[in-house]
Scaffold this motif. Structure first.
Motif, PDB file in Angstrom:
ATOM      1  N   GLY A  52       0.836  -1.196   0.000  1.00 21.52           N
ATOM      2  CA  GLY A  52       0.000   0.000   0.000  1.00 21.52           C
ATOM      3  C   GLY A  52       0.868   1.242   0.000  1.00 21.52           C
ATOM      4  O   GLY A  52       1.743   1.401  -0.867  1.00 21.52           O
ATOM      5  N   GLU A  53       0.684   2.117   0.986  1.00 25.53           N
ATOM      6  CA  GLU A  53       1.488   3.334   1.084  1.00 25.53           C
ATOM      7  C   GLU A  53       2.795   3.111   1.849  1.00 25.53           C
ATOM      8  O   GLU A  53       3.596   4.045   1.980  1.00 25.53           O
ATOM      9  CB  GLU A  53       0.682   4.436   1.767  1.00 25.53           C
ATOM     10  CG  GLU A  53      -0.540   4.910   0.978  1.00 25.53           C
ATOM     11  CD  GLU A  53      -1.265   6.027   1.697  1.00 25.53           C
ATOM     12  OE1 GLU A  53      -0.637   7.073   1.952  1.00 25.53           O
ATOM     13  OE2 GLU A  53      -2.458   5.843   2.035  1.00 25.53           O
ATOM     14  N   MET A 321       3.812  -0.960  10.010  1.00 25.65           N
ATOM     15  CA  MET A 321       3.338  -0.719  11.374  1.00 25.65           C
ATOM     16  C   MET A 321       2.050   0.112  11.348  1.00 25.65           C
ATOM     17  O   MET A 321       1.863   0.974  10.491  1.00 25.65           O
ATOM     18  CB  MET A 321       4.407   0.022  12.183  1.00 25.65           C
ATOM     19  CG  MET A 321       5.819  -0.559  12.054  1.00 25.65           C
ATOM     20  SD  MET A 321       5.951  -2.320  12.509  1.00 25.65           S
ATOM     21  CE  MET A 321       5.751  -2.229  14.289  1.00 25.65           C
ATOM     22  N   ASN A 322       1.169  -0.170  12.324  1.00 25.84           N
ATOM     23  CA  ASN A 322      -0.094   0.584  12.385  1.00 25.84           C
ATOM     24  C   ASN A 322       0.028   1.845  13.239  1.00 25.84           C
ATOM     25  O   ASN A 322      -0.943   2.548  13.473  1.00 25.84           O
ATOM     26  CB  ASN A 322      -1.228  -0.305  12.905  1.00 25.84           C
ATOM     27  CG  ASN A 322      -0.962  -0.838  14.308  1.00 25.84           C
ATOM     28  OD1 ASN A 322      -0.158  -0.275  15.065  1.00 25.84           O
ATOM     29  ND2 ASN A 322      -1.630  -1.936  14.672  1.00 25.84           N
ATOM     30  N   ARG A 323       1.264   2.125  13.695  1.00 26.26           N
ATOM     31  CA  ARG A 323       1.528   3.353  14.449  1.00 26.26           C
ATOM     32  C   ARG A 323       3.026   3.655  14.357  1.00 26.26           C
ATOM     33  O   ARG A 323       3.795   2.865  13.815  1.00 26.26           O
ATOM     34  CB  ARG A 323       1.135   3.188  15.925  1.00 26.26           C
ATOM     35  CG  ARG A 323       1.864   2.063  16.653  1.00 26.26           C
ATOM     36  CD  ARG A 323       1.433   1.987  18.107  1.00 26.26           C
ATOM     37  NE  ARG A 323       1.999   0.836  18.801  1.00 26.26           N
ATOM     38  CZ  ARG A 323       3.207   0.810  19.370  1.00 26.26           C
ATOM     39  NH1 ARG A 323       3.989   1.878  19.308  1.00 26.26           N
ATOM     40  NH2 ARG A 323       3.616  -0.274  20.012  1.00 26.26           N
ATOM     41  N   ALA A 432       1.353  -5.791   8.796  1.00 30.18           N
ATOM     42  CA  ALA A 432       1.656  -6.711   7.691  1.00 30.18           C
ATOM     43  C   ALA A 432       3.156  -6.962   7.673  1.00 30.18           C
ATOM     44  O   ALA A 432       3.949  -6.128   8.128  1.00 30.18           O
ATOM     45  CB  ALA A 432       1.190  -6.146   6.355  1.00 30.18           C
ATOM     46  N   GLU A 433       3.534  -8.128   7.140  1.00 39.84           N
ATOM     47  CA  GLU A 433       4.939  -8.508   7.127  1.00 39.84           C
ATOM     48  C   GLU A 433       5.305  -9.142   5.787  1.00 39.84           C
ATOM     49  O   GLU A 433       4.545  -9.933   5.226  1.00 39.84           O
ATOM     50  CB  GLU A 433       5.229  -9.507   8.252  1.00 39.84           C
ATOM     51  CG  GLU A 433       6.653 -10.057   8.245  1.00 39.84           C
ATOM     52  CD  GLU A 433       6.866 -11.148   9.291  1.00 39.84           C
ATOM     53  OE1 GLU A 433       7.223 -10.798  10.419  1.00 39.84           O
ATOM     54  OE2 GLU A 433       6.666 -12.348   8.953  1.00 39.84           O
ATOM     55  N   GLN A 434       6.468  -8.769   5.280  1.00 39.86           N
ATOM     56  CA  GLN A 434       7.078  -9.439   4.138  1.00 39.86           C
ATOM     57  C   GLN A 434       8.479  -9.864   4.558  1.00 39.86           C
ATOM     58  O   GLN A 434       9.090  -9.234   5.443  1.00 39.86           O
ATOM     59  CB  GLN A 434       7.126  -8.511   2.929  1.00 39.86           C
ATOM     60  CG  GLN A 434       5.741  -8.060   2.470  1.00 39.86           C
ATOM     61  CD  GLN A 434       5.797  -7.092   1.303  1.00 39.86           C
ATOM     62  OE1 GLN A 434       6.173  -7.463   0.198  1.00 39.86           O
ATOM     63  NE2 GLN A 434       5.422  -5.841   1.549  1.00 39.86           N
TER      64      GLN A 434
END
Length: 567
Positions: A52-53, A321-323, A432-434
């Motif tokens: 995404g971003e 990260m969500n933050r 999310a993780e890659q």
């Protein structure tokens, strides 16, 4: 068979940094250049991953040795800013976190470094730090002038008195850790100023002390980051080449290098699609070991090359990260308690240490465009051993239980960051993780054994001892990239592109179109005042006994080198 063009033509295998820079240079010199790349993107390891971003640098995440970047763009009649490459200075350079919950911050600001050094080394520690920088400066200047801008086609090219004298002075047979120990009394600071050997995929206990030039360039020239990601540099070079007519053919893996009937001349490539392309010159930017062992007929040399010591590999996590994780800066190092043992695990046992040192990059800390507002993009790089050799009883294997290994690595990293920084619920912040593993590096980029930095680069794998930029017996076949001369790393591969393309031009007796170009930042100021006239005054002449000593040292070194080569 398809002939690419009537004028002199070049096929470049691989769109890594060295391949793209070579393509632009050769196109400027008047060649018809075609680049064939197996992936659907340019840059090789120097590429981007997106979620995404969220944006991540797949490989390099800090720009060092900036003069080599400026030189490349100046040679191509432009500048980085003119091509949309804007460098951001990372300050501080690093936060370094230790197992005892102490922290040290490294910076190119002397006013910051003085109390940081004296805190651990006492009042005279800063003077020793300046001595370490002075030695690093000598290593830097030697490398820039006599290694990274010169070719070494044979052992005889090394046997020059001026070069051999400098080699003796550069501590090439002394480890980086040993030399750091001469300047720093505490193991804490010895670790701080030696972990940079990992940039070359080497242990500080075996890496030549010459490579303190990396710590020098960080601490004196600073660490930089291109706004928009490291791939912005590659993208700019690709755009420059395309303006001169370079044709990039992505999703075009090469099956083999096409040779003449007597196998003495490279005449083209065969793509995996079955398509044949013909050209006057073939320049391989694919991994050197892969090229010799997969794209060319097998020889004793290709087998021997595959047995040379390789650099380490890595497990790399890319976390959306969500933050924001405010406890982390742009560049963070988490040191293993058992520092030496962790390197032994990587380079001797070819495994992942139980408690590894690791690097955490937060590109969104320096460049907000790397993540959505209010969030961070985080890259974690854990150095591990490369994949094992055939028949070896040690090391990681392609058949490894990667799920179990990744779980162990992830748990260790999260717990270590939380314990040493005070960050809370880091696992819950990962949206999310890659992941890249040694097998990923091998499969996606054809890197031998998954080694992320090519062949190791100790003294016996450097200069004339490193694989050559031109094939010894197949004409019109050249090489550029991490495992050939001059070595590994983005700036070094840019220097290698200039060396190899100039070799091609010399062989074909074509004028170098950049021979007079000088980067603006390297141009000396015109001296219009008597105050600016250089006056060289010797502090102390070299005594006769010193001259005799140097003669003995140089004679011994020449004998030693010849015995290693011919003995």
């Amino acid at each position: 068979m398809e002939r690419l063009h009537d004028k002199k033509s070049v096929i470049i295998i691989g769109a890594g940094v060295g391949g793209c820079a070579s393509a632009a240079r050769l196109a400027k010199a008047g060649f018809k250049v075609t680049v064939v790349e197996k992936n659907d993107f340019t840059g090789g390891r120097c590429s981007l991953i997106h979620d995404g971003e969220h944006r991540f640098d797949q490989g390099p995440s800090l720009l060092l040795l900036p003069d080599l970047f400026h030189e490349t763009f100046a040679d191509l009649d432009t500048t980085m800013p003119a091509e949309g490459v804007h460098l951001l200075k990372c300050d501080p350079n690093y936060q370094i976190f230790f197992h005892d919950n102490e922290k040290m911050t490294l910076s190119s600001d002397l006013a910051h470094m003085k109390p940081e050094i004296e805190k651990w080394e006492g009042k005279d520690g800063f003077e020793r730090y300046l001595g370490f920088l002075a030695e690093g400066h000598r290593h830097y200047e030697f490398s820039m002038q006599k290694a990274l801008r010169r070719n070494f086609p044979s052992i005889m090219s090394m046997l020059r008195p001026d070069l051999l004298k400098d080699i003796v002075r550069m501590f090439v047979f002394t480890s980086l850790y040993t030399r750091a120990s001469a300047y720093f009394w505490t193991d804490r600071l010895r670790r701080c100023f030696t972990f940079g050997s990992m940039y070359m995929g080497m242990s500080p206990y075996t890496s030549p002390a010459l490579y303190s030039l990396l710590q020098y360039t960080e601490l004196v020239e600073g660490i930089w980051y291109p706004r928009g990601g490291f791939h912005k540099v590659v993208e700019a070079i690709v755009n420059i080449g395309q303006r001169w007519g370079v044709d990039y053919q992505l999703n075009s893996p090469v099956q083999s290098i096409l040779l003449s009937e007597d196998e003495k001349q490279a005449v083209g490539v065969v793509l995996q699609s079955g398509r044949h392309l013909r050209a006057d010159i073939i320049l391989a930017n694919a991994d050197l070991i892969y090229t010799y062992n997969n794209l060319l007929p097998e020889t004793a040399y290709s087998k021997k090359l595959a047995k040379r010591p390789a650099s380490c590999s890595s497990i790399s996590f890319y976390w959306s990260m969500n933050r924001k994780i405010t406890e982390l800066s742009a560049h963070n190092i988490f040191m293993a308690e058992d520092y030496k043992e962790s390197f032994d695990d990587i380079f001797e046992k070819l495994r992942m240490p139980d408690e590894p040192s690791f690097y955490v990059n937060v590109p969104s800390r320096i460049d907000p465009t790397a993540a959505p507002e209010g969030r961070d993009s985080v890259v974690v790089l854990i150095p591990v051993g490369h994949l094992h050799d055939e028949g070896s009883k040690k090391g990681l294997r392609s058949s490894e239980d990667w799920v179990e290994l990744l779980d162990r690595a992830r748990d260790f990293v999260i717990k270590t960051i939380e314990r040493r920084t005070g960050a809370e619920n880091l696992r819950g912040a990962i949206a999310a993780e890659q992941v890249n593993t040694p097998t990923t590096w091998q499969e996606h980029f054809n890197l031998d054994k998954g080694g992320i930095l090519g062949l190791s680069i100790d003294f016996w794998n450097a200069l004339a001892f490193r694989p050559k930029t031109k094939h010894a017996s197949i004409s019109n076949l050249y090489f550029v990239g991490a495992s050939t001369h001059p070595g590994t790393g983005v700036p070094v591969c840019l220097a290698g592109a200039k060396i190899t393309t100039e070799q091609i031009l010399d062989d074909l007796k074509v004028e170098k179109p950049w021979s007079k170009a000088t980067p603006p930042n390297l141009r000396a100021k015109q001296r219009g005042s008597s105050l600016d006239i250089e006056r060289i005054e010797s502090i102390s002449g070299m005594e006769t006994w010193q001259r005799v000593l140097w003669a003995l040292v140089l004679g011994s070194l020449i004998t030693f080198i010849l015995s290693k080569v011919f003995g």
